[in-house]
Design a protein around this motif. Structure first.
Motif, PDB file in Angstrom:
ATOM      1  N   VAL A   5       0.847  -1.194   0.000  1.00  0.00           N
ATOM      2  CA  VAL A   5       0.000   0.000   0.000  1.00  0.00           C
ATOM      3  C   VAL A   5       0.884   1.245   0.000  1.00  0.00           C
ATOM      4  O   VAL A   5       1.908   1.293   0.668  1.00  0.00           O
ATOM      5  N   LEU A   6       0.487   2.237  -0.788  1.00  0.00           N
ATOM      6  CA  LEU A   6       1.254   3.479  -0.868  1.00  0.00           C
ATOM      7  C   LEU A   6       0.625   4.540   0.037  1.00  0.00           C
ATOM      8  O   LEU A   6      -0.587   4.703   0.048  1.00  0.00           O
ATOM      9  N   THR A   7       1.446   5.228   0.785  1.00  0.00           N
ATOM     10  CA  THR A   7       0.963   6.364   1.568  1.00  0.00           C
ATOM     11  C   THR A   7       1.786   7.577   1.198  1.00  0.00           C
ATOM     12  O   THR A   7       3.011   7.507   1.138  1.00  0.00           O
ATOM     13  N   PHE A 350       6.002   2.900   1.302  1.00  0.00           N
ATOM     14  CA  PHE A 350       5.403   1.609   0.963  1.00  0.00           C
ATOM     15  C   PHE A 350       5.183   0.815   2.240  1.00  0.00           C
ATOM     16  O   PHE A 350       6.078   0.686   3.060  1.00  0.00           O
ATOM     17  N   GLU A 351       3.996   0.320   2.409  1.00  0.00           N
ATOM     18  CA  GLU A 351       3.724  -0.490   3.588  1.00  0.00           C
ATOM     19  C   GLU A 351       3.082  -1.783   3.167  1.00  0.00           C
ATOM     20  O   GLU A 351       2.282  -1.807   2.231  1.00  0.00           O
TER      21      GLU A 351
ATOM     22  N   GLY B  83       0.557   1.421 -10.166  1.00  0.00           N
ATOM     23  CA  GLY B  83       1.286   0.800  -9.067  1.00  0.00           C
ATOM     24  C   GLY B  83       2.120   1.789  -8.289  1.00  0.00           C
ATOM     25  O   GLY B  83       2.177   1.743  -7.072  1.00  0.00           O
ATOM     26  N   VAL B 302      -4.376   7.158  -5.390  1.00  0.00           N
ATOM     27  CA  VAL B 302      -3.777   6.292  -4.369  1.00  0.00           C
ATOM     28  C   VAL B 302      -4.858   5.995  -3.347  1.00  0.00           C
ATOM     29  O   VAL B 302      -5.279   6.889  -2.617  1.00  0.00           O
ATOM     30  N   PRO B 303      -5.357   4.762  -3.325  1.00  0.00           N
ATOM     31  CA  PRO B 303      -6.443   4.456  -2.395  1.00  0.00           C
ATOM     32  C   PRO B 303      -5.972   4.550  -0.957  1.00  0.00           C
ATOM     33  O   PRO B 303      -4.850   4.166  -0.637  1.00  0.00           O
ATOM     34  N   ARG B 305      -6.624   3.343   3.042  1.00  0.00           N
ATOM     35  CA  ARG B 305      -7.034   2.031   3.520  1.00  0.00           C
ATOM     36  C   ARG B 305      -8.385   2.089   4.196  1.00  0.00           C
ATOM     37  O   ARG B 305      -8.761   3.108   4.751  1.00  0.00           O
TER      38      ARG B 305
END
Lengths: 360, 305
Positions: A5-7, A350-351, B83, B302-303, B305
């Protein structure tokens, strides 16, 4: 199941900002080695031809400076455009237009008494030509919201065809055995060479001066702040009283003028006459230079040298390895891929996240 | 064959690659992704399609290879922009430069090789209708495929639920995400569709239009296809009209040269590019600055969470 997952983050450490372009270059070399192996060549030998031979001796280094000069000039201008969200991708055409306008001065004064003003007039005309072509997408963008990416690119083909017509038609050298090229420029209309042997010329110091001016402008002046603010936060820039439309005109004019200057320096410095094709794609390669150089003038200077190596390496490989010149473009495209990918590491954290369990 | 028939036929030939490329790009852009790599994907389709057709001796293998090549190229773009949330404009430009180069490397052994043009379909009775018979019912399979694509894409976007979801991703990706739709997955499929179409358009150039391989043979058609999507205000039927308008201009230019019009050939060759600019100007004037592009076009998603 794990998922990446991108933050978003705004606190990329300074060392990463500097290291990431180097990582991109390293990854490009690695991919290049794989490509050469696939083509049935010894990867190390091929990479040596591409990246070591262009920096192996004094003559080669001069050639490197000659190739890097147009890339520096164009990419510095493009950086200003991209920073302010103006997508000028027609620098190749602006380069050609600069060659045409500047070349016209040289051809019109051909055979006249030597005049010290011819050379500055050519440079000025070249800049005007490039800026004039660059202004078309800018005006269409601000007046009618026409997409500048498409218009600037379409004008590349138009400029190239115009040059083709000129050197085959009205500007063809009458004593040139019907070759499609103009008369040889007078000595005064050629860019001064700096060394007795080799081809390095006055264009390189001019490019370095442009880098210094641009670096000072971006770091120390209000204009530099305006360019960065309009790109990063257009609404804030609007409230601050900056005129976004006028800025679009300014950056297109500057980048067009610099591309035009590169065009006339290239023509009068290395060819000495106009011919149907005056660029091996400097205008497009400069886009990659701008990104590899992090849209920073000093960065562009360094990145231009890297990309100039691929041009000369490509020529050497064509001769010694019989590889098509297109390999150069493959390298350049891959380099931009990796630069953009490495940027993601700077802008995002990146997580690894556990998924699936929660959904059950 | 009459002059009229001949012109009609050549217009169709010139328009088909633009139509196929543009309709794929339209789907991609409606999902909110601007892929400027059209030119690179198209020319990779042309190179790989021609190479595969020569090696296998079968045009359809070539077509398949071209579609796969276009999709593979678009996958690189998808990895970068979806990505890694990279800048779409820059990624697309990189794809174009990369594709022009790689196609030259792949196509190098095939320069000068020749193949017969792909066979045209012959429908007894229909193809024999005078004047329009050959133009309407005697075309190669690509032409019918291009029309089928337009109808299919129109139906998909305007009438089907997945099409509605795709459009939602393009208009407001945050809302689509909040509603639980997998924005990135939908965009990935749209990008792949666009890449496949670009590859197919390239195959048409090297297997039917010319039919041979030469480096840089797309000559800006990928970019013109992108312009057609803007010109068409992102609507499938207008893409059809736009592609045929541009195809018509290309042919007009060739016939004018053939008829000995006293204008330098370079000016005629520049016409399609100038007309592209002019068409964009006219369409934007008519819209009066109104935005018709998908609202999320070109912005990375960018999703959270």
């Amino acid at each position: 199941m794990m998922r990446l997952v991108l933050t978003r983050r705004d606190d990329a450490p300074a060392w990463m900002v500097l290291v990431s372009p180097l990582v991109a270059v390293a990854l490009t070399l690695l991919s290049g080695a794989v490509m050469f192996a696939l083509l049935g060549l010894d990867p190390l030998k091929a990479l040596g031809v591409y990246f070591i031979s262009p920096i192996s001796d004094g003559w080669a280094l001069q050639e490197l400076a000659v190739k890097a000069t147009p890339l520096i000039l164009i990419s510095v201008g493009l950086s200003l455009c991209y920073l302010s969200n103006n997508w000028n991708i027609g620098a190749e055409g602006q380069f050609v237009m600069g060659a045409i306008f500047g070349g016209w001065v040289a051809i019109a004064t051909h055979g006249a008494a030597n005049d010290p003003w011819v050379f500055p007039a050519m440079m000025l005309a070249g800049m005007l030509g490039g800026a004039a072509l660059g202004m078309i997408p800018a005006i269409l963008k601000t007046r009618l919201a026409v997409n500048e990416i498409l218009t600037s690119l379409m004008l590349v083909y138009v400029a190239e065809l115009l040059l083709d017509w000129l050197v085959r038609g009205p500007w063809r050298d009458p004593k040139g055995f019907n070759f499609p090229q103009s008369v040889m420029f007078d000595k005064d209309a050629q860019v001064m060479r700096l060394m007795a042997d080799g081809r390095i010329n006055l264009g390189t110091p001019i490019a370095i001066i442009v880098v210094v001016i641009a670096a000072i402008m971006m770091a120390r002046t209000l204009k530099g702040f305006e360019i960065r603010l309009v790109g990063a936060a257009p609404r804030a820039a609007c409230f601050a009283g900056f005129d976004e439309k006028r800025l679009t005109w300014t950056v297109f004019a500057i980048s067009g003028a610099l591309a035009g200057l590169a065009g006339i320096i290239e023509v009068s410095g290395t060819m000495g006459h106009l011919q149907p094709s005056v660029s091996p794609g400097y205008g497009f390669t400069a886009i990659i230079v701008a990104f590899l150089g992090r849209l920073n003038p000093i960065g562009c200077l360094i990145a231009a040298v890297v990309l100039a190596i691929t041009f000369i390496g490509g020529e050497n490989a064509q001769i010694s390895l019989r590889l098509p010149l297109d390999v150069t473009r493959v390298f350049q495209g891959m380099l931009l891929f990796y630069v953009l990918a490495c940027d993601a590491v700077l802008n995002y954290r990146f997580e690894r996240v556990r998924t699936g369990g929660a959904a059950a | 064959m009459t002059m009229f028939e001949a012109i009609l036929l050549t217009i169709i030939t010139a328009s088909t690659p633009l139509l196929i490329g543009a309709i794929g790009q339209l789907v991609c852009e409606r999902s909110g992704v601007l892929n400027l790599g059209m030119e690179g994907m198209m020319i990779m389709g042309a190179a790989c399609g021609f190479a595969a057709a020569i090696l296998s001796g079968n045009s359809y293998v070539g077509v398949l290879a071209a579609i796969l090549a276009g999709m593979a190229m678009s996958l690189i773009f998808a990895v970068l922009t979806l990505g890694l949330a990279a800048n779409q404009v820059a990624s697309g430009l990189a794809l174009s430069i990369f594709g022009l180069g790689l196609s030259g490397v792949i196509g190098a052994p095939f320069v000068g090789a020749k193949r017969d043009q792909m066979a045209k379909l012959y429908l007894p009775g229909l193809t024999d209708i005078p004047v329009i018979g050959k133009a309407l019912f005697g075309q190669d399979p690509f032409v019918y495929a291009s029309f089928a694509l337009v109808i299919g894409v129109w139906w998909f976007l305007a009438r089907s639920k997945p099409g509605l979801v795709l459009r939602a991703c393009g208009e407001n990706h945050a809302s689509a995400h909040a509603l639980g739709y997998p924005v990135l997955k939908i965009r990935l499929l749209a990008i792949l569709f666009g890449g496949g179409c670009a590859g197919l358009a390239g195959a048409y150039l090297s297997l039917v239009y010319t039919p041979f391989w030469s480096p840089g043979m797309t000559a800006g058609r990928g970019w013109i296809a992108l312009a057609i999507v803007v010109f068409a205000s992102w609507r499938p039927w207008r893409v059809l009209a736009g592609a045929y308008l541009f195809g018509g201009i290309t042919i007009l230019q060739l016939h004018a040269q053939g008829a000995g019009v006293k204008v330098p050939s370079q000016f005629m060759a520049a016409l399609p590019y100038l007309v592209t600019i002019l068409a964009l100007v006219i369409i934007m004037r008519r819209r009066g600055g109104q935005k018709t592009a998908p609202a999320s076009l070109g912005t990375p998603f960018v999703p959270d969470r």
